[in-house]
Design an enzyme around this catalytic site. Structure first.
Site, PDB file in Angstrom:
ATOM      1  N   TYR A  72       0.832  -1.210   0.000  1.00  0.00           N
ATOM      2  CA  TYR A  72       0.000   0.000   0.000  1.00  0.00           C
ATOM      3  C   TYR A  72       0.869   1.263   0.000  1.00  0.00           C
ATOM      4  CZ  TYR A  72      -3.848   3.142   1.127  1.00  0.00           C
ATOM      5  OH  TYR A  72      -4.776   4.153   1.086  1.00  0.00           O
ATOM      6  N   TYR A  86       3.879  12.867 -15.136  1.00  0.00           N
ATOM      7  CA  TYR A  86       2.933  13.390 -16.129  1.00  0.00           C
ATOM      8  C   TYR A  86       2.905  14.924 -16.101  1.00  0.00           C
ATOM      9  CZ  TYR A  86       1.069   9.047 -17.978  1.00  0.00           C
ATOM     10  OH  TYR A  86       0.937   7.856 -18.649  1.00  0.00           O
ATOM     11  N   ARG A 115     -10.458  -2.053  10.508  1.00  0.00           N
ATOM     12  CA  ARG A 115      -9.954  -0.730  10.900  1.00  0.00           C
ATOM     13  C   ARG A 115     -10.355  -0.435  12.341  1.00  0.00           C
ATOM     14  NH1 ARG A 115      -8.318   2.292   6.485  1.00  0.00           N
ATOM     15  NH2 ARG A 115      -6.810   3.137   7.960  1.00  0.00           N
TER      16      ARG A 115
END
Ligand code: UDP
Length: 242
Positions: A72, A86, A115
């Protein structure tokens, strides 16, 4: 998928969607000359040392590239790097917001997500043991969902935010043990607090420096933790009674 429980089950899809998914979305944005808005995460900071808390956007991060959270953390960092590339090569107009722990009604919940806020509320409402990982001295700062959305919309609408990265969170820091006690109290629960092993690489502190959000967006969170928790607990009571 932002839940540490899911990092164990789905590390490859997480890594692919955050890197290749972001790359593909950038390609589509480029083809349509669209503005790109990226919801990044406080996880890009990893486990910052005390002197880097509250954490400003200028902090580069302290991240384990080969740990259980790296699928992650590193892929969200790569997403930001894709955007920079970009911007540099194609003059892409992009905005990056780094979201800190956020909760409220309709949060994803269930044993497979794990969570902290939904876990503790579910445990408290059912008089189950409250599972504090480690000694509970690690901190998080929790934003109520409506505050977070307000900040995101302000950023989306602000032209001056093009090319910027901004923290959106709450700068009131709580230990996880404090959070457990508050949830037990607000739920009127008979639950006991029990201590379980701390997951590997669990960040010790998380708290945003919000100076940039205040200056650039004229935004700050307004919902106190207890007020947000009361609404979240009320929502959980409804769905758990259904
Ligand atoms: N945590 C806990 N008990 C639980 C779930 C989480 O003590 O049942 C702790 C976890 O170790 C971490 C904090 O709560 O220190 C926040 O965890 P969460 O999974 O919500 O997200 P994170 O901020 O780590 O991404």
């Amino acid at each position: 998928r932002a839940s540490p429980f899911e990092f164990r089950q789905y590390p490859i899809p997480i890594l692919k969607s955050n890197t290749l998914g972001t790359m593909n979305a950038l390609g589509i944005a480029k083809a349509h000359n669209a503005l790109f808005f990226y919801t990044s995460t406080s996880e890009v900071y990893g486990n910052p040392p005390d002197e880097a808390v509250p954490t400003s956007e200028k902090y580069f991060g302290h991240v384990n590239p080969v740990g259980p959270r790296s699928c992650y953390d590193e892929s969200k960092r790569a997403g930001e790097a894709f955007i920079k590339a970009y911007e540099l090569q194609h003059n892409m107009r992009a905005k990056i917001v780094r979201i800190f722990n956020t909760s409220g009604p309709r949060i994803r919940y269930g044993p497979e997500f794990g969570r902290v806020i939904p876990n503790f509320i579910h445990q408290a409402l059912n008089d189950l043991d409250i599972t504090v990982f480690g000694d509970g001295s690690q901190t998080r700062s929790f934003t109520y969902v409506t505050d977070e959305i307000e900040g995101i919309l302000k950023m989306v609408r602000k032209d001056e935010a093009i090319g910027e990265v901004i923290n959106l969170g709450n700068d009131k820091e709580y230990t996880i043990l404090e959070l457990a006690k508050i949830i037990v109290e607000l739920s009127d629960s008979n639950s006991e607090i029990v201590f379980k092993p701390l997951p590997i690489d669990d960040p010790e502190r998380r708290c945003p420096d919000l100076t940039k959000a205040k200056n650039l967006l004229n935004w700050k969170p307004i919902t106190p933790l207890r007020e947000g928790l009361k609404k979240t607990i009320a929502w959980f009571r409804d769905i758990e009674n259904e």
